[in-house]
Scaffold this motif. Sequence first.
Motif, mmCIF file in Angstrom:
data_model
loop_
_atom_site.group_PDB
_atom_site.id
_atom_site.type_symbol
_atom_site.label_atom_id
_atom_site.label_comp_id
_atom_site.label_asym_id
_atom_site.label_seq_id
_atom_site.Cartn_x
_atom_site.Cartn_y
_atom_site.Cartn_z
ATOM 1 N N THR A 33 -61.883 -75.064 -55.987
ATOM 2 C CA THR A 33 -63.149 -75.094 -55.003
ATOM 3 C C THR A 33 -63.815 -73.765 -55.015
ATOM 4 O O THR A 33 -63.847 -73.235 -53.834
ATOM 5 C CB THR A 33 -62.579 -75.513 -53.865
ATOM 6 O OG1 THR A 33 -61.629 -74.738 -53.373
ATOM 7 C CG2 THR A 33 -61.896 -77.068 -53.985
ATOM 8 N N ARG A 34 -64.415 -73.225 -56.004
ATOM 9 C CA ARG A 34 -65.053 -72.142 -56.044
ATOM 10 C C ARG A 34 -66.363 -72.302 -56.849
ATOM 11 O O ARG A 34 -66.517 -71.690 -57.889
ATOM 12 C CB ARG A 34 -64.414 -70.921 -56.442
ATOM 13 C CG ARG A 34 -64.797 -69.616 -56.251
ATOM 14 C CD ARG A 34 -64.061 -68.591 -56.808
ATOM 15 N NE ARG A 34 -64.537 -67.038 -56.786
ATOM 16 C CZ ARG A 34 -64.479 -66.227 -57.585
ATOM 17 N NH1 ARG A 34 -64.113 -66.086 -58.778
ATOM 18 N NH2 ARG A 34 -65.315 -64.961 -57.227
ATOM 19 N N GLN A 36 -69.515 -72.021 -56.674
ATOM 20 C CA GLN A 36 -70.753 -71.255 -56.835
ATOM 21 C C GLN A 36 -70.255 -70.009 -58.293
ATOM 22 O O GLN A 36 -71.267 -69.608 -58.708
ATOM 23 C CB GLN A 36 -71.103 -70.322 -55.821
ATOM 24 C CG GLN A 36 -71.753 -71.097 -54.617
ATOM 25 C CD GLN A 36 -70.860 -72.071 -53.852
ATOM 26 O OE1 GLN A 36 -69.482 -71.961 -53.868
ATOM 27 N NE2 GLN A 36 -71.048 -72.814 -53.141
ATOM 28 N N GLN A 37 -69.042 -70.021 -58.427
ATOM 29 C CA GLN A 37 -68.599 -68.899 -59.688
ATOM 30 C C GLN A 37 -68.069 -69.855 -60.731
ATOM 31 O O GLN A 37 -67.273 -69.609 -61.509
ATOM 32 C CB GLN A 37 -67.667 -68.012 -58.950
ATOM 33 C CG GLN A 37 -68.189 -66.892 -58.017
ATOM 34 C CD GLN A 37 -68.427 -67.468 -56.515
ATOM 35 O OE1 GLN A 37 -67.748 -68.432 -56.273
ATOM 36 N NE2 GLN A 37 -69.386 -66.952 -55.872
ATOM 37 N N HIS A 38 -68.382 -71.074 -60.768
ATOM 38 C CA HIS A 38 -67.927 -72.039 -61.713
ATOM 39 C C HIS A 38 -66.445 -72.039 -62.062
ATOM 40 O O HIS A 38 -65.667 -71.942 -62.905
ATOM 41 C CB HIS A 38 -68.765 -71.612 -63.288
ATOM 42 C CG HIS A 38 -69.957 -71.704 -63.485
ATOM 43 N ND1 HIS A 38 -70.615 -73.075 -63.576
ATOM 44 C CD2 HIS A 38 -71.001 -71.131 -63.104
ATOM 45 C CE1 HIS A 38 -71.906 -72.964 -63.695
ATOM 46 N NE2 HIS A 38 -71.986 -71.768 -63.203
ATOM 47 N N ASN A 39 -65.771 -72.032 -60.597
ATOM 48 C CA ASN A 39 -64.667 -71.916 -60.466
ATOM 49 C C ASN A 39 -63.590 -70.813 -61.387
ATOM 50 O O ASN A 39 -62.441 -70.941 -61.693
ATOM 51 C CB ASN A 39 -63.845 -73.222 -60.859
ATOM 52 C CG ASN A 39 -64.394 -74.100 -59.915
ATOM 53 O OD1 ASN A 39 -64.381 -74.114 -58.498
ATOM 54 N ND2 ASN A 39 -64.637 -75.453 -60.361
ATOM 55 N N ASP A 42 -60.219 -65.716 -59.656
ATOM 56 C CA ASP A 42 -59.978 -64.551 -59.234
ATOM 57 C C ASP A 42 -58.487 -64.521 -58.583
ATOM 58 O O ASP A 42 -57.624 -65.399 -59.105
ATOM 59 C CB ASP A 42 -60.993 -64.066 -58.148
ATOM 60 C CG ASP A 42 -61.130 -65.217 -56.879
ATOM 61 O OD1 ASP A 42 -60.162 -66.165 -57.002
ATOM 62 O OD2 ASP A 42 -61.749 -64.987 -56.117
ATOM 63 N N TRP A 43 -58.175 -63.314 -58.115
ATOM 64 C CA TRP A 43 -56.793 -63.374 -57.508
ATOM 65 C C TRP A 43 -56.534 -64.512 -56.467
ATOM 66 O O TRP A 43 -55.371 -65.027 -56.618
ATOM 67 C CB TRP A 43 -56.586 -62.038 -56.797
ATOM 68 C CG TRP A 43 -56.433 -60.836 -57.651
ATOM 69 C CD1 TRP A 43 -57.555 -59.726 -57.880
ATOM 70 C CD2 TRP A 43 -55.566 -60.428 -58.593
ATOM 71 N NE1 TRP A 43 -57.060 -58.946 -58.828
ATOM 72 C CE2 TRP A 43 -55.716 -59.389 -59.334
ATOM 73 C CE3 TRP A 43 -54.166 -61.146 -58.980
ATOM 74 C CZ2 TRP A 43 -54.956 -58.680 -60.558
ATOM 75 C CZ3 TRP A 43 -53.227 -60.607 -59.960
ATOM 76 C CH2 TRP A 43 -53.887 -59.214 -60.640
ATOM 77 N N SER A 44 -57.566 -64.715 -55.602
ATOM 78 C CA SER A 44 -57.333 -65.808 -54.667
ATOM 79 C C SER A 44 -56.885 -67.305 -55.600
ATOM 80 O O SER A 44 -56.365 -68.109 -55.043
ATOM 81 C CB SER A 44 -58.186 -65.893 -53.643
ATOM 82 O OG SER A 44 -58.265 -64.714 -53.044
ATOM 83 N N MET A 45 -57.903 -67.325 -56.555
ATOM 84 C CA MET A 45 -57.680 -68.519 -57.185
ATOM 85 C C MET A 45 -56.556 -68.731 -57.860
ATOM 86 O O MET A 45 -55.853 -69.801 -58.065
ATOM 87 C CB MET A 45 -58.868 -68.799 -58.331
ATOM 88 C CG MET A 45 -58.868 -69.942 -59.057
ATOM 89 S SD MET A 45 -59.412 -71.418 -58.158
ATOM 90 C CE MET A 45 -60.915 -71.477 -58.313
ATOM 91 N N GLY A 76 -68.114 -79.038 -58.533
ATOM 92 C CA GLY A 76 -69.306 -78.303 -58.959
ATOM 93 C C GLY A 76 -69.474 -78.450 -60.446
ATOM 94 O O GLY A 76 -68.947 -79.665 -61.010
ATOM 95 N N GLU A 77 -70.500 -77.697 -60.950
ATOM 96 C CA GLU A 77 -70.767 -77.853 -62.509
ATOM 97 C C GLU A 77 -69.762 -77.850 -63.680
ATOM 98 O O GLU A 77 -70.057 -78.082 -64.621
ATOM 99 C CB GLU A 77 -72.076 -77.094 -62.675
ATOM 100 C CG GLU A 77 -73.229 -77.124 -61.775
ATOM 101 C CD GLU A 77 -74.588 -75.994 -62.172
ATOM 102 O OE1 GLU A 77 -74.218 -75.357 -63.008
ATOM 103 O OE2 GLU A 77 -75.505 -76.407 -61.491
ATOM 104 N N SER A 78 -68.780 -76.956 -63.292
ATOM 105 C CA SER A 78 -67.817 -76.570 -64.288
ATOM 106 C C SER A 78 -66.428 -76.733 -63.643
ATOM 107 O O SER A 78 -66.258 -76.772 -62.609
ATOM 108 C CB SER A 78 -68.091 -75.065 -64.437
ATOM 109 O OG SER A 78 -69.392 -74.717 -65.076
ATOM 110 N N PHE A 79 -65.457 -77.052 -64.604
ATOM 111 C CA PHE A 79 -64.138 -77.113 -64.389
ATOM 112 C C PHE A 79 -63.551 -75.790 -64.103
ATOM 113 O O PHE A 79 -63.304 -75.516 -62.951
ATOM 114 C CB PHE A 79 -63.337 -77.635 -65.484
ATOM 115 C CG PHE A 79 -61.749 -77.648 -65.408
ATOM 116 C CD1 PHE A 79 -61.233 -78.416 -64.350
ATOM 117 C CD2 PHE A 79 -61.108 -76.786 -65.948
ATOM 118 C CE1 PHE A 79 -59.960 -78.341 -64.197
ATOM 119 C CE2 PHE A 79 -59.684 -76.617 -65.945
ATOM 120 C CZ PHE A 79 -59.238 -77.593 -64.925
ATOM 121 N N CYS A 80 -63.676 -74.810 -65.043
ATOM 122 C CA CYS A 80 -63.428 -73.445 -64.736
ATOM 123 C C CYS A 80 -63.779 -72.519 -66.088
ATOM 124 O O CYS A 80 -63.614 -72.682 -67.166
ATOM 125 C CB CYS A 80 -61.620 -73.394 -64.547
ATOM 126 S SG CYS A 80 -61.081 -71.774 -64.671
#
Length: 263
Positions: A33-34, A36-39, A42-45, A76-80
């Motif tokens: 669930t990120r 805006q950054q195409h998932n 980052d460290w939290s992810m 969103g638009e991308s898986f990751c």
Amino acid sequence: MTLNHGRVEVTVEAFHARVTLGVQDGVAEVCLTRPQQHNGLDWSMIEGLLSAQRRLVELTREGGGDIGAVVLSGEGESFCAGLDMKSIMSEPQRMPSLLEADEAGVNPVQRLALGWREAGVPVIAALQGHVYGGGLQIALGADIRVVSPDARLALLEIAWGLVPDMGISVTASHMRDDVLLELAWTGREVGGQEAQTLGLATRLAEDPRATALEMASTMAFRSPKAVAAARELFSRAPTLSRRERLALEARLQRGLIEDLGPL
């Protein structure tokens, strides 16, 4: 958090504000669930995904068969889109920890892909948009990948002078070495159709998430013992001789028939 969908109650848990885990009608969905950054990872992810995996294993082991299948999806638009290198490099002191293996010989980045298999139930990845680097490697940890025709898949680690290392030597063992080498050496993007041809994708669908959820719903109500037996048969067979493969088939089937009781 509990959501009501008609008569069905869905419990949703959140992890590090990056990942959610919901369960409905025998199907668990883990969603990145990120958007805006195409998932991007980052460290939290990374922490959220590892926490969601642990929770999923708890649920499948303690739930008495309440979860029969899992869907991995991205909001969103991308898986990751893979590693968010700017974010990851903002805390360089943490990077060595990503390669520290646990007692099972698996490090945290490898567990991001391999950890889904510990749930012991079918795992289906729904892939759309950018499926790059770590995103593709996470998806390879699933049993099945449903991919949008216009998705873009790539192993982009070579652009950073790195090698794909999230358990891909295990998760992509079904693929030809020359195919993996070409993708790893070039970082070339492939579309959904080519991904299916190369063995990166199981099937194509205009709406990968809807198709994955439909598949998972069907699997969730199949015999858990038969599902587990099929996994054991097809995962072990490549390392066995012809005689051993046939013996394994017979042993697994015998056990399933005995469980049926008198016919």
